[in-house]
Design a protein around this motif. Structure first.
Motif, PDB file in Angstrom:
ATOM      1  N   VAL A  84      79.865 -42.820 -28.486  1.00 20.64           N
ATOM      2  CA  VAL A  84      78.596 -41.290 -28.271  1.00 20.64           C
ATOM      3  C   VAL A  84      77.645 -42.034 -28.112  1.00 20.64           C
ATOM      4  O   VAL A  84      77.376 -42.668 -28.937  1.00 20.64           O
ATOM      5  N   THR A  85      76.664 -41.555 -27.276  1.00 20.93           N
ATOM      6  CA  THR A  85      75.219 -41.397 -26.426  1.00 20.93           C
ATOM      7  C   THR A  85      74.497 -39.842 -26.974  1.00 20.93           C
ATOM      8  O   THR A  85      74.304 -39.212 -26.485  1.00 20.93           O
ATOM      9  N   LEU A  86      73.894 -40.575 -28.221  1.00 20.25           N
ATOM     10  CA  LEU A  86      73.033 -38.960 -27.926  1.00 20.25           C
ATOM     11  C   LEU A  86      71.173 -39.399 -27.235  1.00 20.25           C
ATOM     12  O   LEU A  86      70.863 -40.381 -27.448  1.00 20.25           O
TER      13      LEU A  86
ATOM     14  N   PRO B 100      65.094 -31.517 -34.222  1.00 15.97           N
ATOM     15  CA  PRO B 100      65.786 -32.550 -35.212  1.00 15.97           C
ATOM     16  C   PRO B 100      66.710 -32.486 -35.385  1.00 15.97           C
ATOM     17  O   PRO B 100      66.820 -33.623 -35.734  1.00 15.97           O
ATOM     18  N   GLY B 101      67.847 -32.261 -34.365  1.00 18.89           N
ATOM     19  CA  GLY B 101      69.167 -31.746 -34.563  1.00 18.89           C
ATOM     20  C   GLY B 101      69.355 -33.327 -34.215  1.00 18.89           C
ATOM     21  O   GLY B 101      70.568 -34.094 -35.063  1.00 18.89           O
ATOM     22  N   LEU B 102      69.074 -34.222 -32.898  1.00 15.65           N
ATOM     23  CA  LEU B 102      69.799 -34.997 -32.733  1.00 15.65           C
ATOM     24  C   LEU B 102      68.927 -35.944 -33.297  1.00 15.65           C
ATOM     25  O   LEU B 102      70.186 -36.906 -33.422  1.00 15.65           O
ATOM     26  N   GLU B 103      67.995 -36.302 -33.700  1.00 17.00           N
ATOM     27  CA  GLU B 103      67.922 -37.419 -34.880  1.00 17.00           C
ATOM     28  C   GLU B 103      68.102 -37.021 -36.059  1.00 17.00           C
ATOM     29  O   GLU B 103      68.648 -38.153 -37.208  1.00 17.00           O
ATOM     30  N   GLN B 104      68.162 -35.534 -36.977  1.00 15.62           N
ATOM     31  CA  GLN B 104      69.585 -35.907 -38.037  1.00 15.62           C
ATOM     32  C   GLN B 104      70.939 -35.852 -37.535  1.00 15.62           C
ATOM     33  O   GLN B 104      71.488 -36.917 -39.409  1.00 15.62           O
TER      34      GLN B 104
ATOM     35  N   THR C  56      60.784 -38.231 -27.422  1.00 14.39           N
ATOM     36  CA  THR C  56      61.375 -37.832 -26.482  1.00 14.39           C
ATOM     37  C   THR C  56      61.786 -39.113 -25.417  1.00 14.39           C
ATOM     38  O   THR C  56      61.490 -40.186 -25.143  1.00 14.39           O
ATOM     39  N   LEU C  57      63.149 -39.305 -24.824  1.00 14.79           N
ATOM     40  CA  LEU C  57      63.873 -39.270 -24.246  1.00 14.79           C
ATOM     41  C   LEU C  57      64.562 -40.941 -24.796  1.00 14.79           C
ATOM     42  O   LEU C  57      64.963 -41.926 -24.513  1.00 14.79           O
ATOM     43  N   GLY C  58      64.477 -40.489 -26.270  1.00 11.50           N
ATOM     44  CA  GLY C  58      65.525 -41.690 -27.165  1.00 11.50           C
ATOM     45  C   GLY C  58      67.030 -41.841 -27.369  1.00 11.50           C
ATOM     46  O   GLY C  58      67.495 -40.378 -26.550  1.00 11.50           O
ATOM     47  N   ILE C  59      67.108 -42.854 -27.468  1.00 10.44           N
ATOM     48  CA  ILE C  59      68.565 -43.086 -27.060  1.00 10.44           C
ATOM     49  C   ILE C  59      68.976 -43.744 -28.287  1.00 10.44           C
ATOM     50  O   ILE C  59      68.775 -44.891 -28.489  1.00 10.44           O
ATOM     51  N   ARG C  60      70.028 -43.314 -28.903  1.00  8.93           N
ATOM     52  CA  ARG C  60      71.088 -43.883 -29.919  1.00  8.93           C
ATOM     53  C   ARG C  60      72.652 -44.166 -29.419  1.00  8.93           C
ATOM     54  O   ARG C  60      73.080 -42.635 -29.053  1.00  8.93           O
ATOM     55  N   HIS C  61      72.882 -44.801 -28.827  1.00 13.66           N
ATOM     56  CA  HIS C  61      74.179 -45.450 -28.998  1.00 13.66           C
ATOM     57  C   HIS C  61      75.051 -45.344 -29.834  1.00 13.66           C
ATOM     58  O   HIS C  61      75.034 -46.813 -30.512  1.00 13.66           O
TER      59      HIS C  61
ATOM     60  N   SER D  44      80.442 -41.076 -42.996  1.00 13.39           N
ATOM     61  CA  SER D  44      80.648 -42.307 -43.443  1.00 13.39           C
ATOM     62  C   SER D  44      81.820 -43.022 -44.443  1.00 13.39           C
ATOM     63  O   SER D  44      81.803 -44.846 -43.144  1.00 13.39           O
ATOM     64  N   HIS D  45      82.873 -42.071 -43.890  1.00 15.79           N
ATOM     65  CA  HIS D  45      84.262 -42.551 -43.918  1.00 15.79           C
ATOM     66  C   HIS D  45      84.697 -42.986 -42.363  1.00 15.79           C
ATOM     67  O   HIS D  45      85.888 -43.787 -42.580  1.00 15.79           O
ATOM     68  N   ASN D  46      84.351 -42.211 -40.972  1.00 10.95           N
ATOM     69  CA  ASN D  46      84.603 -42.569 -40.145  1.00 10.95           C
ATOM     70  C   ASN D  46      84.626 -43.244 -38.730  1.00 10.95           C
ATOM     71  O   ASN D  46      84.367 -43.293 -38.037  1.00 10.95           O
ATOM     72  N   GLY D  47      83.229 -43.959 -40.055  1.00 14.18           N
ATOM     73  CA  GLY D  47      83.053 -45.968 -39.583  1.00 14.18           C
ATOM     74  C   GLY D  47      82.393 -45.541 -37.984  1.00 14.18           C
ATOM     75  O   GLY D  47      82.191 -46.559 -37.418  1.00 14.18           O
ATOM     76  N   ALA D  48      81.153 -44.769 -38.312  1.00 16.15           N
ATOM     77  CA  ALA D  48      80.743 -45.008 -36.703  1.00 16.15           C
ATOM     78  C   ALA D  48      79.696 -45.883 -37.301  1.00 16.15           C
ATOM     79  O   ALA D  48      79.331 -46.146 -37.938  1.00 16.15           O
ATOM     80  N   SER D  49      79.066 -46.723 -35.827  1.00 17.52           N
ATOM     81  CA  SER D  49      78.226 -47.239 -36.529  1.00 17.52           C
ATOM     82  C   SER D  49      77.778 -47.593 -34.536  1.00 17.52           C
ATOM     83  O   SER D  49      76.802 -47.223 -33.752  1.00 17.52           O
ATOM     84  N   LEU D  50      75.845 -47.739 -35.053  1.00 18.12           N
ATOM     85  CA  LEU D  50      74.715 -47.525 -34.126  1.00 18.12           C
ATOM     86  C   LEU D  50      74.906 -49.288 -33.319  1.00 18.12           C
ATOM     87  O   LEU D  50      74.604 -50.319 -34.085  1.00 18.12           O
ATOM     88  N   LEU D  51      75.183 -48.859 -32.620  1.00 20.79           N
ATOM     89  CA  LEU D  51      75.009 -50.065 -30.947  1.00 20.79           C
ATOM     90  C   LEU D  51      73.471 -50.421 -30.755  1.00 20.79           C
ATOM     91  O   LEU D  51      73.203 -51.208 -30.764  1.00 20.79           O
TER      92      LEU D  51
END
Length: 192
Positions: A5-7, A113-117, A132-137, A175-182
């Motif tokens: 998932v890339t936000l 604020p939704g994406l950041e949250q 702005t144009l921040g990307i979190r993968h 937290s139980h679904n194991g998502a990790s910030l790359l």
């Protein structure tokens, strides 16, 4: 096998026309110069989605145009979603849960604020502000499973009760679904 998932927060937008609605604000000069730069960075990381979901707000659509061209996405890989405009994390997750099962990498272009949250929920920790144009993968076992199960909503009073119960569960379930910030990137970040 991981899914991704890339936000992406939309690029910098213009406030020049004071009478213009928030929904219709275009990108400003900085937003238009940052778009190609960040698109190139994502391509160099091979961070190219199978599906891009985009808020229907003008600034999000203009941001997505830079990425869509750089990724060479087909029209079937691109969807405007009205519900993404100024969406809270729960709505973002609901939209993400409806993607086709064969999507391995989803990109969502929307708003704070939704994406950041949501990115903090997925990371399981507090993160710096998302510019702005921040990307979190993120990597996760299943994109569709990130959204916590919903309680049936029958009456207004029941809905209010369920929402008050559900909010703490959202943090726990994610937290139980194991998502990790790359990675976390933005236009002003120094690159090697």
């Amino acid at each position: 096998m991981s899914q991704y998932v890339t936000l992406v927060r939309h690029a910098k937008s213009s406030w020049k026309n004071q009478g213009q609605s928030d929904f219709d604000r275009p990108l400003n000069d900085r937003g238009n110069s940052d778009g190609p730069v960040m698109a190139k960075r994502l391509v160099s990381r091979q961070c190219i989605p199978d599906l891009m979901l985009v808020s229907s707000a003008r600034r999000a659509q203009e941001t997505s145009a830079y990425l869509q061209r750089a990724f060479n996405l087909s029209p079937e890989q691109y969807r405007l979603v009205d519900d993404l405009y100024m969406a809270e994390p729960e709505i973002l997750l609901d939209v993400m849960a409806e993607i086709p099962e064969d999507v391995q990498h989803l990109m969502v272009i929307a708003h704070n604020p939704g994406l950041e949250q949501l990115s903090e929920l997925l990371a399981g920790r507090t993160l710096p502000p998302m510019p702005t144009l921040g990307i979190r993968h993120f990597a996760c076992p299943s994109i569709r499973a990130l959204a916590p199960p919903r309680f049936p909503e029958q009456h207004t009073s029941d809905t209010q009760i369920m929402r008050s119960i559900k909010k703490p569960d959202t943090h726990r379930n994610l937290s139980h679904n194991g998502a990790s910030l790359l990675f976390d990137d933005y236009p002003k970040r120094e690159v090697d």
